[in-house]
Design a protein around this motif. Structure first.
Motif, PDB file in Angstrom:
ATOM      1  N   HIS A 296       2.368  -5.807 -12.716  1.00 33.50           N
ATOM      2  CA  HIS A 296       1.021  -6.155 -12.255  1.00 33.50           C
ATOM      3  C   HIS A 296       0.907  -7.657 -12.002  1.00 33.50           C
ATOM      4  O   HIS A 296       0.304  -8.085 -11.015  1.00 33.50           O
ATOM      5  CB  HIS A 296      -0.040  -5.685 -13.248  1.00 33.50           C
ATOM      6  CG  HIS A 296      -0.145  -4.200 -13.337  1.00 33.50           C
ATOM      7  ND1 HIS A 296      -0.444  -3.537 -14.500  1.00 33.50           N
ATOM      8  CD2 HIS A 296       0.022  -3.229 -12.395  1.00 33.50           C
ATOM      9  CE1 HIS A 296      -0.457  -2.235 -14.280  1.00 33.50           C
ATOM     10  NE2 HIS A 296      -0.174  -2.022 -13.007  1.00 33.50           N
TER      11      HIS A 296
ATOM     12  N   ALA B 285      -5.276   5.586  -9.944  1.00 28.98           N
ATOM     13  CA  ALA B 285      -5.547   4.185  -9.618  1.00 28.98           C
ATOM     14  C   ALA B 285      -4.514   3.666  -8.619  1.00 28.98           C
ATOM     15  O   ALA B 285      -4.868   2.979  -7.648  1.00 28.98           O
ATOM     16  CB  ALA B 285      -5.555   3.336 -10.886  1.00 28.98           C
ATOM     17  N   HIS B 286      -3.233   3.994  -8.843  1.00 31.73           N
ATOM     18  CA  HIS B 286      -2.194   3.555  -7.909  1.00 31.73           C
ATOM     19  C   HIS B 286      -2.417   4.120  -6.506  1.00 31.73           C
ATOM     20  O   HIS B 286      -2.271   3.406  -5.509  1.00 31.73           O
ATOM     21  CB  HIS B 286      -0.806   3.973  -8.398  1.00 31.73           C
ATOM     22  CG  HIS B 286      -0.250   3.085  -9.453  1.00 31.73           C
ATOM     23  ND1 HIS B 286       0.618   3.534 -10.413  1.00 31.73           N
ATOM     24  CD2 HIS B 286      -0.431   1.766  -9.706  1.00 31.73           C
ATOM     25  CE1 HIS B 286       0.957   2.539 -11.207  1.00 31.73           C
ATOM     26  NE2 HIS B 286       0.321   1.454 -10.795  1.00 31.73           N
TER      27      HIS B 286
ATOM     28  N   GLY C 271       0.820  -1.212   0.000  1.00 38.05           N
ATOM     29  CA  GLY C 271       0.000   0.000   0.000  1.00 38.05           C
ATOM     30  C   GLY C 271       0.848   1.255   0.000  1.00 38.05           C
ATOM     31  O   GLY C 271       0.634   2.170  -0.793  1.00 38.05           O
TER      32      GLY C 271
ATOM     33  N   ALA D  93      -6.171   1.678  -0.239  1.00 42.23           N
ATOM     34  CA  ALA D  93      -6.985   0.545   0.212  1.00 42.23           C
ATOM     35  C   ALA D  93      -6.104  -0.511   0.879  1.00 42.23           C
ATOM     36  O   ALA D  93      -6.443  -1.039   1.954  1.00 42.23           O
ATOM     37  CB  ALA D  93      -7.752  -0.059  -0.957  1.00 42.23           C
ATOM     38  N   LEU D  94      -4.972  -0.818   0.265  1.00 48.84           N
ATOM     39  CA  LEU D  94      -4.055  -1.801   0.844  1.00 48.84           C
ATOM     40  C   LEU D  94      -3.503  -1.312   2.181  1.00 48.84           C
ATOM     41  O   LEU D  94      -3.455  -2.062   3.156  1.00 48.84           O
ATOM     42  CB  LEU D  94      -2.907  -2.089  -0.124  1.00 48.84           C
ATOM     43  CG  LEU D  94      -3.240  -2.968  -1.326  1.00 48.84           C
ATOM     44  CD1 LEU D  94      -2.176  -2.841  -2.409  1.00 48.84           C
ATOM     45  CD2 LEU D  94      -3.389  -4.419  -0.893  1.00 48.84           C
TER      46      LEU D  94
ATOM     47  N   ILE E  26      -5.619   2.327  -4.953  1.00 48.95           N
ATOM     48  CA  ILE E  26      -5.328   0.930  -4.614  1.00 48.95           C
ATOM     49  C   ILE E  26      -4.339   0.876  -3.461  1.00 48.95           C
ATOM     50  O   ILE E  26      -4.494   0.084  -2.525  1.00 48.95           O
ATOM     51  CB  ILE E  26      -4.814   0.166  -5.856  1.00 48.95           C
ATOM     52  CG1 ILE E  26      -5.970  -0.041  -6.837  1.00 48.95           C
ATOM     53  CG2 ILE E  26      -4.165  -1.160  -5.463  1.00 48.95           C
ATOM     54  CD1 ILE E  26      -5.545  -0.506  -8.214  1.00 48.95           C
TER      55      ILE E  26
ATOM     56  N   TYR F 112       2.618   1.621  -3.403  1.00 51.23           N
ATOM     57  CA  TYR F 112       1.722   2.045  -4.487  1.00 51.23           C
ATOM     58  C   TYR F 112       1.268   3.498  -4.332  1.00 51.23           C
ATOM     59  O   TYR F 112       1.110   4.212  -5.325  1.00 51.23           O
ATOM     60  CB  TYR F 112       0.529   1.095  -4.642  1.00 51.23           C
ATOM     61  CG  TYR F 112       0.825  -0.027  -5.609  1.00 51.23           C
ATOM     62  CD1 TYR F 112       0.808   0.177  -6.977  1.00 51.23           C
ATOM     63  CD2 TYR F 112       1.157  -1.301  -5.149  1.00 51.23           C
ATOM     64  CE1 TYR F 112       1.099  -0.832  -7.869  1.00 51.23           C
ATOM     65  CE2 TYR F 112       1.452  -2.320  -6.035  1.00 51.23           C
ATOM     66  CZ  TYR F 112       1.422  -2.082  -7.393  1.00 51.23           C
ATOM     67  OH  TYR F 112       1.719  -3.094  -8.276  1.00 51.23           O
TER      68      TYR F 112
ATOM     69  N   VAL G 288      -8.539  -7.606   1.079  1.00 55.27           N
ATOM     70  CA  VAL G 288      -8.042  -6.613   0.122  1.00 55.27           C
ATOM     71  C   VAL G 288      -6.878  -7.185  -0.686  1.00 55.27           C
ATOM     72  O   VAL G 288      -6.792  -6.962  -1.898  1.00 55.27           O
ATOM     73  CB  VAL G 288      -7.671  -5.291   0.829  1.00 55.27           C
ATOM     74  CG1 VAL G 288      -7.004  -4.323  -0.135  1.00 55.27           C
ATOM     75  CG2 VAL G 288      -8.923  -4.653   1.438  1.00 55.27           C
TER      76      VAL G 288
ATOM     77  N   TYR H  58      -5.175  -7.302 -10.242  1.00 57.16           N
ATOM     78  CA  TYR H  58      -3.891  -7.159 -10.929  1.00 57.16           C
ATOM     79  C   TYR H  58      -3.608  -8.346 -11.845  1.00 57.16           C
ATOM     80  O   TYR H  58      -2.986  -8.185 -12.896  1.00 57.16           O
ATOM     81  CB  TYR H  58      -2.748  -6.961  -9.935  1.00 57.16           C
ATOM     82  CG  TYR H  58      -2.558  -5.517  -9.551  1.00 57.16           C
ATOM     83  CD1 TYR H  58      -2.688  -4.495 -10.480  1.00 57.16           C
ATOM     84  CD2 TYR H  58      -2.237  -5.162  -8.251  1.00 57.16           C
ATOM     85  CE1 TYR H  58      -2.513  -3.171 -10.128  1.00 57.16           C
ATOM     86  CE2 TYR H  58      -2.053  -3.836  -7.890  1.00 57.16           C
ATOM     87  CZ  TYR H  58      -2.192  -2.847  -8.844  1.00 57.16           C
ATOM     88  OH  TYR H  58      -2.009  -1.539  -8.493  1.00 57.16           O
TER      89      TYR H  58
ATOM     90  N   VAL I 129      -7.354  -7.186  -4.662  1.00 62.37           N
ATOM     91  CA  VAL I 129      -6.390  -6.419  -5.462  1.00 62.37           C
ATOM     92  C   VAL I 129      -5.514  -7.376  -6.263  1.00 62.37           C
ATOM     93  O   VAL I 129      -5.229  -7.125  -7.447  1.00 62.37           O
ATOM     94  CB  VAL I 129      -5.544  -5.481  -4.574  1.00 62.37           C
ATOM     95  CG1 VAL I 129      -4.397  -4.863  -5.361  1.00 62.37           C
ATOM     96  CG2 VAL I 129      -6.421  -4.384  -3.972  1.00 62.37           C
TER      97      VAL I 129
END
Length: 136
Positions: free
Chosen positions: A112, A54-55, A14, A61-62, A58, A17, A76, A84, A80
């Motif tokens: 990814h 998006a990065h 997380g 969230a992580l 995401i 990213y 998660v 990916y 995710v």
């Protein structure tokens, strides 16, 4: 966190990213939001503003899941990781087309896919004794 591979992995991935998304904003600054060709992050990974957002999302969230609890981190990581995996595979087929709205390139696909293997692996295999909370 030291007792849960899922929490540690979610927090580390997380944070990475989120940083990648923010740094991508520097190299993709001034580009159209949905351009199919972006700026190069670290001279390798192609990004555009949508890809960077998006990065960040995401990554957030992580990070939140990793700092929260094992169940959230497992969930998660699995979601995710699955996303990916799909993006890594589909990405090879959309390069060079108008569908490539994230400005993906080959390096992105392999990153990814690598992220998918690690996140899915942890989400599906680690912390096996953790019970999901049943909702009514």
């Amino acid at each position: 966190m030291r007792h849960s591979p899922n929490r540690l992995l979610a927090a580390v991935f997380g944070a990475v990213y989120v940083v990648v998304g923010l740094l991508g904003g520097i190299v993709a600054g001034g580009l159209p939001f949905l351009t199919t060709e972006g700026g190069l992050l670290l001279g390798i990974f192609e990004v555009n503003p949508l890809h960077n957002i998006a990065h960040v999302l995401i990554g957030a969230a992580l990070l939140i899941a990793g700092l929260s609890n094992v169940v959230a981190a497992k969930t998660v990581n699995t979601v995710v990781g699955g996303f990916y995996l799909l993006l890594g595979v589909v990405g090879f087929f959309i390069v060079g087309s108008a569908l490539n709205i994230l400005a993906l390139n080959t390096a992105d696909h392999f990153l990814h896919l690598a992220s998918a293997v690690v996140l899915l692996g942890a989400g599906l295999a680690a912390d096996k004794r953790t019970q999901r909370v049943a909702t009514a």
